[in-house]
Scaffold this active site. Sequence first.
Site, PDB file in Angstrom:
ATOM      1  N   GLY A  49       2.580   2.508  10.927  1.00 46.04           N
ATOM      2  CA  GLY A  49       3.711   3.397  10.733  1.00 46.04           C
ATOM      3  C   GLY A  49       4.270   3.960  11.926  1.00 46.04           C
ATOM      4  O   GLY A  49       5.144   4.851  12.073  1.00 46.04           O
TER       5      GLY A  49
ATOM      6  N   GLU B  41      -4.978  -4.881  10.849  1.00 53.35           N
ATOM      7  CA  GLU B  41      -4.134  -3.565  10.728  1.00 53.35           C
ATOM      8  C   GLU B  41      -4.468  -2.716  12.118  1.00 53.35           C
ATOM      9  O   GLU B  41      -5.240  -1.974  12.266  1.00 53.35           O
ATOM     10  CB  GLU B  41      -4.309  -2.715   9.625  1.00 53.35           C
ATOM     11  CG  GLU B  41      -3.965  -3.334   8.074  1.00 53.35           C
ATOM     12  CD  GLU B  41      -3.301  -2.463   7.438  1.00 53.35           C
ATOM     13  OE1 GLU B  41      -2.267  -2.478   6.724  1.00 53.35           O
ATOM     14  OE2 GLU B  41      -4.016  -1.253   7.122  1.00 53.35           O
TER      15      GLU B  41
ATOM     16  N   GLY C 129       2.834  -1.217   4.237  1.00 48.88           N
ATOM     17  CA  GLY C 129       2.966   0.400   3.976  1.00 48.88           C
ATOM     18  C   GLY C 129       4.289   0.766   3.725  1.00 48.88           C
ATOM     19  O   GLY C 129       4.879   0.537   2.589  1.00 48.88           O
ATOM     20  N   GLY C 130       4.932   1.469   4.794  1.00 50.89           N
ATOM     21  CA  GLY C 130       6.303   1.969   4.626  1.00 50.89           C
ATOM     22  C   GLY C 130       7.305   1.289   3.864  1.00 50.89           C
ATOM     23  O   GLY C 130       8.091   1.566   2.906  1.00 50.89           O
TER      24      GLY C 130
ATOM     25  N   SER D 193       3.498  -1.939  10.243  1.00 52.73           N
ATOM     26  CA  SER D 193       5.088  -2.151  10.411  1.00 52.73           C
ATOM     27  C   SER D 193       5.603  -3.359  10.191  1.00 52.73           C
ATOM     28  O   SER D 193       6.757  -3.727  10.690  1.00 52.73           O
ATOM     29  CB  SER D 193       5.487  -1.495  12.001  1.00 52.73           C
ATOM     30  OG  SER D 193       5.074  -0.346  12.275  1.00 52.73           O
TER      31      SER D 193
ATOM     32  N   GLU E 230      -6.838   4.657   7.798  1.00 52.76           N
ATOM     33  CA  GLU E 230      -6.586   6.205   7.603  1.00 52.76           C
ATOM     34  C   GLU E 230      -7.909   6.922   7.113  1.00 52.76           C
ATOM     35  O   GLU E 230      -8.323   8.003   7.192  1.00 52.76           O
ATOM     36  CB  GLU E 230      -5.392   6.308   6.781  1.00 52.76           C
ATOM     37  CG  GLU E 230      -4.140   6.309   7.589  1.00 52.76           C
ATOM     38  CD  GLU E 230      -2.899   5.478   6.944  1.00 52.76           C
ATOM     39  OE1 GLU E 230      -3.021   5.469   5.503  1.00 52.76           O
ATOM     40  OE2 GLU E 230      -1.864   4.997   7.438  1.00 52.76           O
TER      41      GLU E 230
ATOM     42  N   ASN F  91       0.851  -1.165  -0.058  1.00 53.81           N
ATOM     43  CA  ASN F  91       0.106  -0.039   0.080  1.00 53.81           C
ATOM     44  C   ASN F  91       1.119   1.171   0.076  1.00 53.81           C
ATOM     45  O   ASN F  91       1.401   1.680   0.918  1.00 53.81           O
ATOM     46  CB  ASN F  91      -0.921  -0.098   1.313  1.00 53.81           C
ATOM     47  CG  ASN F  91      -1.774   1.297   1.250  1.00 53.81           C
ATOM     48  OD1 ASN F  91      -1.766   2.153   0.522  1.00 53.81           O
ATOM     49  ND2 ASN F  91      -2.451   1.403   2.471  1.00 53.81           N
ATOM     50  N   TRP F  92       0.833   1.893  -1.206  1.00 53.62           N
ATOM     51  CA  TRP F  92       1.976   3.152  -1.318  1.00 53.62           C
ATOM     52  C   TRP F  92       1.465   4.511  -0.545  1.00 53.62           C
ATOM     53  O   TRP F  92       2.080   5.246  -0.663  1.00 53.62           O
ATOM     54  CB  TRP F  92       2.150   3.284  -2.841  1.00 53.62           C
ATOM     55  CG  TRP F  92       3.109   2.191  -3.416  1.00 53.62           C
ATOM     56  CD1 TRP F  92       3.510   1.189  -2.949  1.00 53.62           C
ATOM     57  CD2 TRP F  92       3.282   2.300  -4.723  1.00 53.62           C
ATOM     58  NE1 TRP F  92       4.020   0.434  -3.584  1.00 53.62           N
ATOM     59  CE2 TRP F  92       4.223   1.109  -5.051  1.00 53.62           C
ATOM     60  CE3 TRP F  92       3.197   3.174  -5.674  1.00 53.62           C
ATOM     61  CZ2 TRP F  92       4.745   0.740  -6.237  1.00 53.62           C
ATOM     62  CZ3 TRP F  92       3.965   2.757  -7.142  1.00 53.62           C
ATOM     63  CH2 TRP F  92       4.452   1.800  -7.179  1.00 53.62           C
ATOM     64  N   LYS F  93      -0.086   4.251  -0.255  1.00 50.54           N
ATOM     65  CA  LYS F  93      -0.603   5.493   0.476  1.00 50.54           C
ATOM     66  C   LYS F  93      -0.573   6.769  -0.448  1.00 50.54           C
ATOM     67  O   LYS F  93      -0.469   6.414  -1.604  1.00 50.54           O
ATOM     68  CB  LYS F  93       0.003   5.729   1.830  1.00 50.54           C
ATOM     69  CG  LYS F  93      -0.226   4.355   2.444  1.00 50.54           C
ATOM     70  CD  LYS F  93      -0.072   4.451   4.101  1.00 50.54           C
ATOM     71  CE  LYS F  93      -0.375   2.981   4.871  1.00 50.54           C
ATOM     72  NZ  LYS F  93      -0.266   3.405   6.428  1.00 50.54           N
TER      73      LYS F  93
ATOM     74  N   HIS G 299      -9.595   1.366   5.164  1.00 52.16           N
ATOM     75  CA  HIS G 299      -8.432   1.602   5.626  1.00 52.16           C
ATOM     76  C   HIS G 299      -8.511   2.368   6.870  1.00 52.16           C
ATOM     77  O   HIS G 299      -9.238   3.288   6.816  1.00 52.16           O
ATOM     78  CB  HIS G 299      -7.265   1.816   4.630  1.00 52.16           C
ATOM     79  CG  HIS G 299      -6.116   1.978   5.429  1.00 52.16           C
ATOM     80  ND1 HIS G 299      -5.336   2.855   6.336  1.00 52.16           N
ATOM     81  CD2 HIS G 299      -4.814   1.059   5.099  1.00 52.16           C
ATOM     82  CE1 HIS G 299      -4.061   2.585   6.667  1.00 52.16           C
ATOM     83  NE2 HIS G 299      -3.886   1.485   5.962  1.00 52.16           N
TER      84      HIS G 299
HETATM   85  P1  13P Z   1       3.104   0.351   7.844  1.00 49.72           P
HETATM   86  O1  13P Z   1       3.676  -0.860   7.045  1.00 49.72           O
HETATM   87  O2  13P Z   1       3.667   1.657   7.335  1.00 49.72           O
HETATM   88  O3  13P Z   1       3.014   0.585   9.078  1.00 49.72           O
HETATM   89  O4  13P Z   1       1.517   0.560   6.948  1.00 49.72           O
HETATM   90  C1  13P Z   1       0.705  -0.344   7.102  1.00 49.72           C
HETATM   91  C2  13P Z   1      -0.524  -0.084   6.661  1.00 49.72           C
HETATM   92  O5  13P Z   1      -1.293   0.720   6.996  1.00 49.72           O
HETATM   93  C3  13P Z   1      -0.795  -0.689   5.095  1.00 49.72           C
HETATM   94  O6  13P Z   1      -2.063  -0.718   4.694  1.00 49.72           O
END
Ligand code: 13P
Length: 258
Positions: free
Chosen positions: A181, A175, A241-242, A220, A102, A10-12, A100
Amino acid sequence: MARKPLIAGNWKMNNTIGEAVVLAQEISNEMEPDWLDAVDVAVFPPFTDLKPVYTVFEFDKLGVAVGAQNVFWEPSGAYTGEISIPMLRGIGCAYCIVGHSERRQYFGETNEDVNRKVAALVADGTQRIDPIVCVGESLAVRDEGSYLEFVEAQVKAAFAGIDAEAAAHAVVAYEPIWAIGTGRTATPEQAQEVCGAIRETLSALFGDVAAQMRVLYGGSMNEGNAELLLSQPDIDGGLVGGASLKAASFIQIVKAAL
Ligand code: 13P
């Protein structure tokens, strides 16, 4: 039943078109063709990058999929700023993240919105776009101890009114918000406990079909912790994510799922 793992990046809200194409190309270059027999791999760029990233993967013919980070449930109409399922289909999306944390936190998405999106995605099977339904508790809910009930309620709400046949290809991603994050990953035991509870909930809703539905962990996840997390019986992949923004670390996580 053996479930094929899915590693989803997930590149957000990261990467302009040029950056997205470079990252997609780097991922493609480091990928071995036979890996895709054992693991499904997908990346979720912002809407503006979907088509160019799809084109990179299509050209390389490795089978890396693209998915969207969000969608609206109506097929077309006066909904300024929204993107529909037929639009995603038109550019080759195979998956769509729904609900998600977020989006729930910053854009006010409710369990009802999530349910409408999931229902719209699974309604038409002609060219499948499989939902990846995100659930997970805040730190306050975790500390208070009711996280299993909380997550179970989110799963039930997301799939309300959806039958087993329609739900069969849906994916659920656990999640925990406190792990996103933050660098504070859930331990394999913590992640397995909730992913196992999610599968029990899916089982109560959909019977035997639950055994073929994939449950992912996200929060993470990185090349250092992926292997242990992915070795848990009810964790069928990762929503990353990251660590998905760097080809080398994303590839290491894909390898951990082989
Ligand atoms: P991180 O891997 O950056 O913690 O993000 C997880 C995430 O929200 C994937 O959708």
